[in-house]
Write a protein that holds these residues in place. Sequence first.
Motif, PDB file in Angstrom:
ATOM      1  N   ALA A 140       0.813  -1.228   0.000  1.00 20.92           N
ATOM      2  CA  ALA A 140       0.000   0.000   0.000  1.00 20.92           C
ATOM      3  C   ALA A 140       0.839   1.266   0.000  1.00 20.92           C
ATOM      4  CB  ALA A 140      -0.958  -0.004   1.188  1.00 20.92           C
ATOM      5  N   ALA A 141       1.970   1.253   0.703  1.00 22.08           N
ATOM      6  CA  ALA A 141       2.800   2.457   0.787  1.00 22.08           C
ATOM      7  C   ALA A 141       3.491   2.778  -0.530  1.00 22.08           C
ATOM      8  CB  ALA A 141       3.835   2.299   1.902  1.00 22.08           C
ATOM      9  N   ARG A 142       3.689   1.777  -1.388  1.00 23.52           N
ATOM     10  CA  ARG A 142       4.488   1.964  -2.603  1.00 23.52           C
ATOM     11  C   ARG A 142       3.652   2.216  -3.850  1.00 23.52           C
ATOM     12  NH1 ARG A 142       9.591  -0.464  -2.581  1.00 23.52           N
ATOM     13  NH2 ARG A 142       9.842   0.680  -4.562  1.00 23.52           N
ATOM     14  N   VAL A 143       2.411   1.718  -3.886  1.00 17.89           N
ATOM     15  CA  VAL A 143       1.625   1.849  -5.118  1.00 17.89           C
ATOM     16  C   VAL A 143       1.144   3.284  -5.305  1.00 17.89           C
ATOM     17  CG1 VAL A 143       0.892  -0.556  -5.101  1.00 17.89           C
ATOM     18  CG2 VAL A 143      -0.527   1.171  -3.973  1.00 17.89           C
ATOM     19  N   ASP A 144       0.793   3.609  -6.555  1.00 21.33           N
ATOM     20  CA  ASP A 144       0.316   4.956  -6.863  1.00 21.33           C
ATOM     21  C   ASP A 144      -1.160   5.144  -6.550  1.00 21.33           C
ATOM     22  OD1 ASP A 144       2.777   6.108  -8.180  1.00 21.33           O
ATOM     23  OD2 ASP A 144       2.463   4.349  -9.453  1.00 21.33           O
ATOM     24  N   ALA A 145      -1.939   4.070  -6.561  1.00 21.08           N
ATOM     25  CA  ALA A 145      -3.377   4.183  -6.306  1.00 21.08           C
ATOM     26  C   ALA A 145      -3.904   2.882  -5.729  1.00 21.08           C
ATOM     27  CB  ALA A 145      -4.134   4.526  -7.594  1.00 21.08           C
ATOM     28  N   ILE A 146      -4.939   2.995  -4.897  1.00 20.59           N
ATOM     29  CA  ILE A 146      -5.618   1.845  -4.310  1.00 20.59           C
ATOM     30  C   ILE A 146      -7.092   1.953  -4.681  1.00 20.59           C
ATOM     31  CG2 ILE A 146      -6.219   0.618  -2.187  1.00 20.59           C
ATOM     32  CD1 ILE A 146      -3.767   1.961  -0.877  1.00 20.59           C
ATOM     33  N   ALA A 147      -7.578   1.000  -5.460  1.00 15.37           N
ATOM     34  CA  ALA A 147      -8.993   0.975  -5.836  1.00 15.37           C
ATOM     35  C   ALA A 147      -9.733   0.084  -4.854  1.00 15.37           C
ATOM     36  CB  ALA A 147      -9.155   0.451  -7.259  1.00 15.37           C
ATOM     37  N   THR A 148     -10.809   0.593  -4.267  1.00 13.67           N
ATOM     38  CA  THR A 148     -11.560  -0.169  -3.273  1.00 13.67           C
ATOM     39  C   THR A 148     -12.953  -0.506  -3.790  1.00 13.67           C
ATOM     40  OG1 THR A 148     -12.448   1.778  -2.153  1.00 13.67           O
ATOM     41  CG2 THR A 148     -10.292   0.976  -1.417  1.00 13.67           C
ATOM     42  N   TYR A 150     -15.550  -1.096  -1.382  1.00 14.82           N
ATOM     43  CA  TYR A 150     -16.480  -0.689  -0.336  1.00 14.82           C
ATOM     44  C   TYR A 150     -16.079   0.688   0.187  1.00 14.82           C
ATOM     45  CZ  TYR A 150     -18.076  -5.535  -0.240  1.00 14.82           C
ATOM     46  OH  TYR A 150     -18.590  -6.763  -0.584  1.00 14.82           O
ATOM     47  N   ALA A 151     -17.072   1.477   0.566  1.00 15.55           N
ATOM     48  CA  ALA A 151     -16.792   2.812   1.091  1.00 15.55           C
ATOM     49  C   ALA A 151     -15.961   2.742   2.361  1.00 15.55           C
ATOM     50  CB  ALA A 151     -18.100   3.556   1.356  1.00 15.55           C
ATOM     51  N   GLN A 152     -16.186   1.706   3.171  1.00 17.17           N
ATOM     52  CA  GLN A 152     -15.401   1.490   4.375  1.00 17.17           C
ATOM     53  C   GLN A 152     -14.546   0.243   4.165  1.00 17.17           C
ATOM     54  OE1 GLN A 152     -15.380   3.696   6.884  1.00 17.17           O
ATOM     55  NE2 GLN A 152     -16.912   4.912   5.781  1.00 17.17           N
ATOM     56  N   THR A 153     -13.243   0.430   4.053  1.00 17.40           N
ATOM     57  CA  THR A 153     -12.327  -0.685   3.862  1.00 17.40           C
ATOM     58  C   THR A 153     -11.455  -0.808   5.106  1.00 17.40           C
ATOM     59  OG1 THR A 153     -12.283  -0.293   1.474  1.00 17.40           O
ATOM     60  CG2 THR A 153     -10.539  -1.674   2.382  1.00 17.40           C
ATOM     61  N   GLU A 154     -11.649  -1.889   5.832  1.00 12.11           N
ATOM     62  CA  GLU A 154     -10.911  -2.094   7.072  1.00 12.11           C
ATOM     63  C   GLU A 154      -9.450  -2.451   6.799  1.00 12.11           C
ATOM     64  OE1 GLU A 154     -12.978  -5.022   9.403  1.00 12.11           O
ATOM     65  OE2 GLU A 154     -14.936  -4.095   9.049  1.00 12.11           O
ATOM     66  N   ARG A 155      -8.597  -2.244   7.786  1.00 15.30           N
ATOM     67  CA  ARG A 155      -7.169  -2.562   7.762  1.00 15.30           C
ATOM     68  C   ARG A 155      -6.385  -1.686   6.785  1.00 15.30           C
ATOM     69  NH1 ARG A 155      -5.776  -7.493  10.145  1.00 15.30           N
ATOM     70  NH2 ARG A 155      -3.685  -6.598  10.102  1.00 15.30           N
ATOM     71  N   MET A 156      -6.945  -0.561   6.360  1.00 18.68           N
ATOM     72  CA  MET A 156      -6.199   0.384   5.545  1.00 18.68           C
ATOM     73  C   MET A 156      -5.694   1.506   6.453  1.00 18.68           C
ATOM     74  SD  MET A 156      -7.308   2.799   2.297  1.00 18.68           S
ATOM     75  CE  MET A 156      -7.931   1.435   1.333  1.00 18.68           C
ATOM     76  N   LYS A 157      -4.415   1.756   6.432  1.00 13.07           N
ATOM     77  CA  LYS A 157      -3.852   2.800   7.277  1.00 13.07           C
ATOM     78  C   LYS A 157      -4.327   4.175   6.823  1.00 13.07           C
ATOM     79  CE  LYS A 157       0.263   0.185   8.586  1.00 13.07           C
ATOM     80  NZ  LYS A 157       1.742   0.113   8.584  1.00 13.07           N
ATOM     81  N   SER A 158      -4.512   5.076   7.778  1.00 16.45           N
ATOM     82  CA  SER A 158      -5.059   6.395   7.462  1.00 16.45           C
ATOM     83  C   SER A 158      -4.189   7.149   6.463  1.00 16.45           C
ATOM     84  CB  SER A 158      -5.220   7.213   8.748  1.00 16.45           C
ATOM     85  OG  SER A 158      -3.981   7.332   9.428  1.00 16.45           O
ATOM     86  N   ARG A 159      -2.874   6.950   6.531  1.00 15.14           N
ATOM     87  CA  ARG A 159      -1.997   7.689   5.613  1.00 15.14           C
ATOM     88  C   ARG A 159      -2.094   7.199   4.171  1.00 15.14           C
ATOM     89  NH1 ARG A 159       1.691   4.525   8.637  1.00 15.14           N
ATOM     90  NH2 ARG A 159       2.985   3.076   7.410  1.00 15.14           N
ATOM     91  N   HIS A 160      -2.721   6.042   3.970  1.00 13.60           N
ATOM     92  CA  HIS A 160      -2.880   5.526   2.613  1.00 13.60           C
ATOM     93  C   HIS A 160      -4.244   5.875   2.010  1.00 13.60           C
ATOM     94  CE1 HIS A 160       0.160   2.244   3.983  1.00 13.60           C
ATOM     95  NE2 HIS A 160       0.774   3.343   3.580  1.00 13.60           N
ATOM     96  N   ARG A 161      -5.133   6.426   2.813  1.00  8.63           N
ATOM     97  CA  ARG A 161      -6.490   6.697   2.317  1.00  8.63           C
ATOM     98  C   ARG A 161      -6.515   7.824   1.287  1.00  8.63           C
ATOM     99  NH1 ARG A 161     -10.114   3.717   5.057  1.00  8.63           N
ATOM    100  NH2 ARG A 161      -9.424   2.846   7.058  1.00  8.63           N
ATOM    101  N   ALA A 162      -5.486   8.670   1.289  1.00  7.71           N
ATOM    102  CA  ALA A 162      -5.459   9.779   0.330  1.00  7.71           C
ATOM    103  C   ALA A 162      -5.375   9.284  -1.110  1.00  7.71           C
ATOM    104  CB  ALA A 162      -4.282  10.703   0.639  1.00  7.71           C
ATOM    105  N   LYS A 163      -4.822   8.080  -1.313  1.00  6.07           N
ATOM    106  CA  LYS A 163      -4.727   7.570  -2.685  1.00  6.07           C
ATOM    107  C   LYS A 163      -5.742   6.457  -2.952  1.00  6.07           C
ATOM    108  CE  LYS A 163      -0.543   5.011  -1.315  1.00  6.07           C
ATOM    109  NZ  LYS A 163       0.885   4.816  -1.674  1.00  6.07           N
TER     110      LYS A 163
END
Length: 386
Positions: A140-148, A150-163
């Motif tokens: 998660a820290a290295r990729v350019d984008a995270i496609a989810t 569900y609106a609420q995705t558990e176990r995602m760190k807050s600093r990664h939610r921006a992408k």
Amino acid sequence: MTQVRDFRPRQYVLAAGGTGGHMVPAAALAAELMKRGHRVALVSDARGVRFPGLFEGVQTHVIPAGRFAGGPLGWAKAARLMIEGRAIARDLYRDLRPAAVIGFGGYPAFPALAAAFAAGIPTAVHEQNAVLGRVNRLVAARVDAIATSYAQTERMKSRHRAKAHLIGNPVRESVLAWRARPYPVPEEDGIFRVLVTGGSQGASVLSQVVPDGLALLPVAFRRRLQVTHQARIEDIDAVREKYASLDIAADLATYLPDLPEALGWSHLVIARAGASTIAELTAAGRPAILVPLPSATDDHQTANAREITAAGGARTIPQSAFTPPELAKQMQKLGLDPEALGNAATRARSCGAPHAVTDLADLVESLDAPRARVMVGATITKKAFA
């Protein structure tokens, strides 16, 4: 997400583990990207490249990858396989020169993404479940984008939610086609079609409980049943005999290549709560009784089922409570009330993301487009869930 489309044909690499939950959305994206004129390659394990009918026209590559399990010896073996897989992927990228590498989870995705990081290739991951999976958490820290999905995705760190981008879970066109057709409300004395599926790997508990549960239904209702049941190969003969002894019409198979057709004609689905199952139920708008797999990593199937259950499109029964009497009770509540079934179908449909595959393809195309960079903090608009 605001972007300017870049119509240059490009090469993309999709990396996914060998279960249906990872492979089905990857196949949907592959089809969409090829429809747009791009070239697509799949990187997976031996299981993934054997899924029948999913990756027609896609070049496939098997790379080694290991699960980090089994204590120190198992971890050491997995690490060696990951390093070997990363080297093979880097050689592959020198030939393919991909515009981006997209991971869909599963251990084979890790070396493929690690090779992309080393080569400076843009990357993204897609998370099908309501809990961010292990491999996706690792990268998660290295990729350019995270496609989810569900609106609420558990176990995602807050600093990664921006992408993070809310996309939904892509489904096959053959499933999505049912969204435009009305739910086939059963007639009072007509056939009642039930689809029983445990996902790509089946589920023994469904084979153990469902026939006995259907046997407890009122005789008049039981005689209306027409069951399509996907069972494990080790269970299928016993389940077939059970249905025959109960005089319940049932078609059984270990794999359902025509699953979209069976889903479309179903009045009720009894299933696990895997990501692809939920995505297909909500895309087509079909009511369900869900039995989450209790051993699923981070209990992600229970999390997957929450949205459709809260909306009224499904009833969730924990496996510990999934007994023949409980199943019969829930079947009667839904099956003997056509209006309740129709309402549940509508509510299931309301949770669907019919534009997920096009939105995901847009996101992928933006990864290397100089005029349309991925916007930090951007999210896909609500049209994805219209």
